[in-house]
Design a protein around this motif. Sequence first.
Motif, PDB file in Angstrom:
ATOM      1  N   ASP A  74      -4.035 -10.705   4.214  1.00  0.00           N
ATOM      2  CA  ASP A  74      -2.928  -9.824   3.821  1.00  0.00           C
ATOM      3  C   ASP A  74      -2.460 -10.252   2.447  1.00  0.00           C
ATOM      4  OD1 ASP A  74      -0.339 -11.584   4.081  1.00  0.00           O
ATOM      5  OD2 ASP A  74      -1.663 -12.086   5.745  1.00  0.00           O
ATOM      6  N   ASN A  75      -1.941  -9.273   1.718  1.00  0.00           N
ATOM      7  CA  ASN A  75      -1.571  -9.556   0.335  1.00  0.00           C
ATOM      8  C   ASN A  75      -0.224 -10.261   0.202  1.00  0.00           C
ATOM      9  OD1 ASN A  75      -3.968  -8.610  -0.536  1.00  0.00           O
ATOM     10  ND2 ASN A  75      -3.158  -6.871  -1.712  1.00  0.00           N
TER      11      ASN A  75
ATOM     12  N   SER B 205       0.823  -1.230   0.000  1.00  0.00           N
ATOM     13  CA  SER B 205       0.000   0.000   0.000  1.00  0.00           C
ATOM     14  C   SER B 205       0.845   1.263   0.000  1.00  0.00           C
ATOM     15  CB  SER B 205      -0.905   0.037   1.236  1.00  0.00           C
ATOM     16  OG  SER B 205      -1.841  -0.987   1.218  1.00  0.00           O
TER      17      SER B 205
ATOM     18  N   THR C  64      -1.668  -6.309  -6.036  1.00  0.00           N
ATOM     19  CA  THR C  64      -1.550  -4.958  -5.495  1.00  0.00           C
ATOM     20  C   THR C  64      -2.416  -4.740  -4.258  1.00  0.00           C
ATOM     21  OG1 THR C  64      -1.593  -2.589  -6.059  1.00  0.00           O
ATOM     22  CG2 THR C  64      -3.400  -3.945  -6.924  1.00  0.00           C
ATOM     23  N   SER C  65      -1.844  -4.051  -3.305  1.00  0.00           N
ATOM     24  CA  SER C  65      -2.596  -3.536  -2.163  1.00  0.00           C
ATOM     25  C   SER C  65      -2.952  -2.088  -2.480  1.00  0.00           C
ATOM     26  CB  SER C  65      -1.736  -3.593  -0.899  1.00  0.00           C
ATOM     27  OG  SER C  65      -1.354  -4.908  -0.621  1.00  0.00           O
ATOM     28  N   GLY C  66      -3.546  -1.418  -1.540  1.00  0.00           N
ATOM     29  CA  GLY C  66      -3.771   0.018  -1.696  1.00  0.00           C
ATOM     30  C   GLY C  66      -5.228   0.428  -1.755  1.00  0.00           C
ATOM     31  N   ALA C  67      -6.139  -0.548  -1.962  1.00  0.00           N
ATOM     32  CA  ALA C  67      -7.548  -0.163  -2.111  1.00  0.00           C
ATOM     33  C   ALA C  67      -8.070   0.537  -0.851  1.00  0.00           C
ATOM     34  CB  ALA C  67      -8.388  -1.399  -2.422  1.00  0.00           C
TER      35      ALA C  67
ATOM     36  N   ASP D 114     -11.839  -7.356  -1.052  1.00  0.00           N
ATOM     37  CA  ASP D 114     -12.044  -6.807   0.297  1.00  0.00           C
ATOM     38  C   ASP D 114     -13.476  -6.390   0.560  1.00  0.00           C
ATOM     39  OD1 ASP D 114      -9.280  -6.858   1.233  1.00  0.00           O
ATOM     40  OD2 ASP D 114      -8.907  -5.311  -0.251  1.00  0.00           O
TER      41      ASP D 114
ATOM     42  N   SER E 268      -0.024  -4.084   6.223  1.00  0.00           N
ATOM     43  CA  SER E 268      -0.964  -4.732   7.136  1.00  0.00           C
ATOM     44  C   SER E 268      -0.365  -6.012   7.678  1.00  0.00           C
ATOM     45  CB  SER E 268      -2.293  -5.000   6.436  1.00  0.00           C
ATOM     46  OG  SER E 268      -2.128  -5.995   5.465  1.00  0.00           O
TER      47      SER E 268
ATOM     48  N   ASN F  88      -6.088  -8.430  -6.391  1.00  0.00           N
ATOM     49  CA  ASN F  88      -6.196  -7.967  -5.002  1.00  0.00           C
ATOM     50  C   ASN F  88      -7.175  -8.893  -4.298  1.00  0.00           C
ATOM     51  OD1 ASN F  88      -5.989  -6.499  -2.609  1.00  0.00           O
ATOM     52  ND2 ASN F  88      -6.814  -4.591  -3.461  1.00  0.00           N
ATOM     53  N   GLU F  89      -7.187  -8.860  -2.993  1.00  0.00           N
ATOM     54  CA  GLU F  89      -8.226  -9.600  -2.286  1.00  0.00           C
ATOM     55  C   GLU F  89      -9.564  -8.881  -2.517  1.00  0.00           C
ATOM     56  OE1 GLU F  89      -7.470 -10.847   1.732  1.00  0.00           O
ATOM     57  OE2 GLU F  89      -9.189 -12.194   1.530  1.00  0.00           O
TER      58      GLU F  89
ATOM     59  N   ALA G  90      -6.268   1.923   1.604  1.00  0.00           N
ATOM     60  CA  ALA G  90      -5.523   3.166   1.868  1.00  0.00           C
ATOM     61  C   ALA G  90      -6.045   4.315   0.998  1.00  0.00           C
ATOM     62  CB  ALA G  90      -4.030   2.939   1.609  1.00  0.00           C
TER      63      ALA G  90
HETATM   64  N1  GLU Z   1      -6.257  -5.793   0.227  1.00  0.00           N
HETATM   65  C1  GLU Z   1      -5.851  -4.640   0.982  1.00  0.00           C
HETATM   66  C2  GLU Z   1      -6.008  -3.372   0.173  1.00  0.00           C
HETATM   67  O1  GLU Z   1      -6.065  -3.418  -1.028  1.00  0.00           O
HETATM   68  C3  GLU Z   1      -4.390  -4.704   1.397  1.00  0.00           C
HETATM   69  C4  GLU Z   1      -3.996  -5.867   2.245  1.00  0.00           C
HETATM   70  C5  GLU Z   1      -2.473  -5.885   2.458  1.00  0.00           C
HETATM   71  O2  GLU Z   1      -1.792  -4.939   2.118  1.00  0.00           O
HETATM   72  O3  GLU Z   1      -1.962  -6.859   2.957  1.00  0.00           O
HETATM   73  O4  GLU Z   1      -6.065  -2.314   0.733  1.00  0.00           O
END
Ligand code: GLU
Length: 276
Positions: free
Chosen positions: A155-156, A19, A56-59, A144, A218, A141-142, A61
């Motif tokens: 966690d990613n 993120s 990718t993470s960041g969604a 979420d 995270s 991404n997960e 944030a």
């Molecule tokens: N899936 C979460 C997101 O996109 C992030 C989880 C992680 O960073 O581990 O914000």
Amino acid sequence: MTSTVQLSSARRLVVKIGSALIADPETGDIRDSWLDTLIDDVGRFFARGQQVIIVTSGAVAVGSHHIGKLDRCLQIGGKHAAAAIGQVHIMRAYEQSLARRGFGVGQVLLSSEDIDDQHRHPNTKRTLRQLLQIGAVPVVNENDTTATSDICVGDNDRLAARVAQMVGANVLILLSNVDGLFTEDPHRNPLARLVTEVRCITPELEAMAAHSPARHSSGGMITKLMAAKIAMDAGCEMVIAKGTKSYPLTAIESGGPSTCFIPLTEDRDTCDASAN
Ligand code: GLU
């Protein structure tokens, strides 16, 4: 001593973006210029005949910035909404950056069931492979927005490792805001050393991870070690490196600092870790 990680021989790579790399931690703005340099690196890998899947993470944030709240204040429902909003912004940034370099993009939002369930697993795997075949970069991404504590990967780091395992990736790269795994917290102890190579996850190593400073992700270093176990068991090399600067994959190939987790092979069965 910093060893140069050989990425050029990997046929398929999974690259996880934390993120704090995709989004400015203070403002929540997408770091577009940095993203362009990452995608330049990815394009270079494709030009060499390699395949890259981005996780990718960041969604959350980016989304929590957009709804004007700090993510630490969000309850579970708020996080779901933030993810729904932020995911649109991060995908738009990936799509635009990839399109400028002639690549398509495919968004893949996964829950743990898409990986664990025996009926869904083959579909997920087939989709990822088909995207790669048609020249669209999978951006994972997960999911979420629907995840609950009992059906989330969480966690990613581990999500990326599960994806690497599923597609038979040779290398998993976790781009984070720390250089790798340290023997101790380098902010507290200037004598802390970067562990450059790991061949076995030992209890000592897990104790080091507990003190390591990946505070803004995270997962932190603990989940990175969990990811390393999944990757190594699947015969996949894993690299942790700081990705905050431009051209983060080039930096790894040029011998920048990193921790490299090397899976055991039949001809190499020693189990140890070496530090700088
Ligand atoms: N899936 C979460 C997101 O996109 C992030 C989880 C992680 O960073 O581990 O914000």
